[in-house]
Scaffold this motif. Structure first.
Motif, mmCIF file in Angstrom:
data_model
loop_
_atom_site.group_PDB
_atom_site.id
_atom_site.type_symbol
_atom_site.label_atom_id
_atom_site.label_comp_id
_atom_site.label_asym_id
_atom_site.label_seq_id
_atom_site.Cartn_x
_atom_site.Cartn_y
_atom_site.Cartn_z
ATOM 1 N N THR A 1 3.180 2.449 -5.855
ATOM 2 C CA THR A 1 1.722 2.422 -5.849
ATOM 3 C C THR A 1 1.181 3.196 -7.042
ATOM 4 O O THR A 1 1.899 4.009 -7.648
ATOM 5 N N PRO A 2 -0.090 2.990 -7.404
ATOM 6 C CA PRO A 2 -0.673 3.787 -8.490
ATOM 7 C C PRO A 2 -0.556 5.288 -8.253
ATOM 8 O O PRO A 2 -0.333 6.052 -9.202
ATOM 9 N N ALA A 3 -0.667 5.720 -6.996
ATOM 10 C CA ALA A 3 -0.563 7.150 -6.700
ATOM 11 C C ALA A 3 0.806 7.693 -7.043
ATOM 12 O O ALA A 3 0.941 8.870 -7.422
ATOM 13 N N GLU B 1 -2.350 0.433 -11.777
ATOM 14 C CA GLU B 1 -1.334 -0.599 -11.634
ATOM 15 C C GLU B 1 -0.308 -0.239 -10.551
ATOM 16 O O GLU B 1 0.152 0.899 -10.465
ATOM 17 N N THR B 2 0.034 -1.239 -9.753
ATOM 18 C CA THR B 2 1.246 -1.174 -8.948
ATOM 19 C C THR B 2 2.378 -1.657 -9.851
ATOM 20 O O THR B 2 2.274 -2.720 -10.469
ATOM 21 N N LEU B 3 3.427 -0.860 -9.944
ATOM 22 C CA LEU B 3 4.506 -1.135 -10.890
ATOM 23 C C LEU B 3 5.795 -1.455 -10.153
ATOM 24 O O LEU B 3 6.082 -0.893 -9.094
ATOM 25 N N VAL B 4 6.563 -2.363 -10.737
ATOM 26 C CA VAL B 4 7.860 -2.737 -10.181
ATOM 27 C C VAL B 4 8.935 -2.445 -11.224
ATOM 28 O O VAL B 4 8.837 -2.903 -12.366
ATOM 29 N N PHE B 5 9.934 -1.660 -10.834
ATOM 30 C CA PHE B 5 11.042 -1.318 -11.724
ATOM 31 C C PHE B 5 12.363 -1.764 -11.108
ATOM 32 O O PHE B 5 12.562 -1.678 -9.890
ATOM 33 N N PHE C 1 9.283 6.810 -9.678
ATOM 34 C CA PHE C 1 10.579 6.685 -10.342
ATOM 35 C C PHE C 1 11.543 7.722 -9.779
ATOM 36 O O PHE C 1 12.724 7.448 -9.532
ATOM 37 N N ARG C 2 11.018 8.924 -9.553
ATOM 38 C CA ARG C 2 11.851 9.984 -8.993
ATOM 39 C C ARG C 2 12.352 9.602 -7.600
ATOM 40 O O ARG C 2 13.535 9.788 -7.279
ATOM 41 N N LYS C 3 11.473 9.037 -6.776
ATOM 42 C CA LYS C 3 11.869 8.614 -5.429
ATOM 43 C C LYS C 3 12.952 7.535 -5.479
ATOM 44 O O LYS C 3 13.830 7.473 -4.607
ATOM 45 N N ALA C 4 12.881 6.692 -6.516
ATOM 46 C CA ALA C 4 13.854 5.615 -6.639
ATOM 47 C C ALA C 4 15.234 6.123 -7.040
ATOM 48 O O ALA C 4 16.249 5.486 -6.744
ATOM 49 N N LEU C 5 15.280 7.266 -7.708
ATOM 50 C CA LEU C 5 16.540 7.783 -8.242
ATOM 51 C C LEU C 5 17.241 8.743 -7.296
ATOM 52 O O LEU C 5 18.447 8.612 -7.037
ATOM 53 N N GLU C 6 16.513 9.729 -6.793
ATOM 54 C CA GLU C 6 17.133 10.805 -6.030
ATOM 55 C C GLU C 6 17.699 10.288 -4.710
ATOM 56 O O GLU C 6 17.032 9.564 -3.965
ATOM 57 N N THR D 1 0.821 -1.219 0.000
ATOM 58 C CA THR D 1 0.000 0.000 0.000
ATOM 59 C C THR D 1 0.851 1.262 0.000
ATOM 60 O O THR D 1 0.326 2.363 -0.119
ATOM 61 N N GLU D 2 2.160 1.114 0.160
ATOM 62 C CA GLU D 2 3.087 2.237 0.095
ATOM 63 C C GLU D 2 4.242 1.878 -0.831
ATOM 64 O O GLU D 2 4.609 0.699 -0.967
ATOM 65 N N THR D 3 4.803 2.880 -1.469
ATOM 66 C CA THR D 3 5.944 2.662 -2.353
ATOM 67 C C THR D 3 7.140 2.160 -1.555
ATOM 68 O O THR D 3 7.465 2.698 -0.492
ATOM 69 N N GLN D 4 7.788 1.114 -2.065
ATOM 70 C CA GLN D 4 8.939 0.511 -1.402
ATOM 71 C C GLN D 4 10.162 0.594 -2.311
ATOM 72 O O GLN D 4 10.061 0.372 -3.521
ATOM 73 N N ILE D 5 11.307 0.895 -1.716
ATOM 74 C CA ILE D 5 12.548 1.048 -2.476
ATOM 75 C C ILE D 5 13.649 0.256 -1.783
ATOM 76 O O ILE D 5 13.790 0.308 -0.559
#
Length: 318
Positions: free
Chosen positions: A283-285, A301-305, A265-270, A207-211
């Protein structure tokens, strides 16, 4: 100050000439990402030396901003290139990405215009080809190569004298130290060329973005607004299928700014360092918005990169 044609506007900006070979998508997907440069003999691509290049004396070691000496004004009629220091190791080949640095002088006045690329994060790696200015100047040089190049006047600006240093060949996949996996997140296996395969853990999406950092690089940290050079693969949580991947498009990295992609994607990079490989479940949000999952777009969609960060150029250097 103005450096032309390899550097434009100021020492903190790179011209579109050099970036033409490595421009990419401005979104999280890579539609329009670059195709691999044709294999070509870079040794034959390097232009010849001549009176203008021979008239320039270069002081200093490759990899450090040099001092140039010549009697101004210097007459430059054609593009010329003269190797000052030979590199060592494996020569560069067409289609590879290189890290490089440059120093420029005004051919008319003899004044230094500036230098760029000698500090981390100043220049994004560039793809080299036989038809690119870098290819015509460096040819099939190896890391450590230093070349003096003379550029005649054109509509873009006055004649200029450059020293270009080939600092290194950039790997096509993240090279950082492997990190311990995070329990409960998708798992990643890598092919021999670095292309990832993502396996989802099953069950409901988070339910929350995970990195998670899968590999920790040794390069500069990515800052907000930086331009980055990356490889990536993205899958849908709903069916585990890949919907976009640079690896499926010739394995050629793409570039964009961190502020030009979706929030996840930005959260994953910075904050990550160059050379790192990052796994993000967004998450979709933080992706393409809430909505009913469908076959036409990524809403709901929940997306995984998996993202390999191969280079970064600070926003102040653009």
């Amino acid at each position: 100050m103005r450096l032309r044609p390899l550097v434009a506007v100021s020492v903190a900006a790179v011209s579109v000439i050099l970036l033409a070979g490595c421009s990419g998508s401005t979104g999280a997907t890579a539609s329009g990402s670059p195709t691999a440069a044709p294999a070509a003999d870079l040794c034959d691509a390097q232009v010849s030396s001549g009176a203008a290049a021979d008239a320039v004396t270069v002081s200093g070691d490759a990899g450090v901003a040099p001092t140039l000496s010549f009697t101004a004004p210097i007459q430059i009629d054609t593009l010329q290139a003269k190797t000052i220091d030979k590199g060592s190791g494996t020569p560069v080949t067409a289609g590879q990405f290189i890290s490089y640095a440059m120093t420029a002088y005004d051919a008319e006045t003899g004044q230094k215009l500036g230098d760029i690329g000698y500090k981390p994060g100043q220049l994004l790696p560039a793809q080299i080809s036989a038809s690119s200015p870098l290819g015509q100047v460096l040819g099939c040089g190896a890391p450590g190569e230093r070349v003096v190049a003379t550029f005649p006047a054109s509509e873009q600006g006055a004649a200029q004298v450059y020293v270009v240093d080939l600092l290194g060949i950039v790997p096509s996949a993240a090279w950082g130290a492997e990190q311990a996996p995070v329990a409960g997140m998708p798992t990643v296996s890598l092919a021999d060329n670095g292309a990832p395969t993502i396996t989802l853990p099953g069950g409901n999406p988070p339910t929350e973005t995970q990195i998670a950092t899968l590999k920790k690089g040794d390069g500069a940290a990515v800052q907000s607004g930086d331009q980055v050079l990356v490889q990536y693969t993205g899958v849908r949580w709903s069916d585990g299928k890949t919907f976009d991947s640079t690896w499926d498009k010739g394995g050629v990295p793409t570039s964009f700014t961190t502020t030009g992609v979706v929030p996840g994607f930005r959260k994953a990079l910075e904050g990550q360092t160059v050379g790192s490989q990052v796994l993000v479940t967004m998450t979709p949000a933080d992706g393409y918005g809430e909505g009913e999952i469908n076959a036409n777009d990524l809403k709901g969609e929940t997306l995984v990169f998996v993202v390999d960060i191969l280079g970064a150029q600070t926003s102040a250097a653009q």
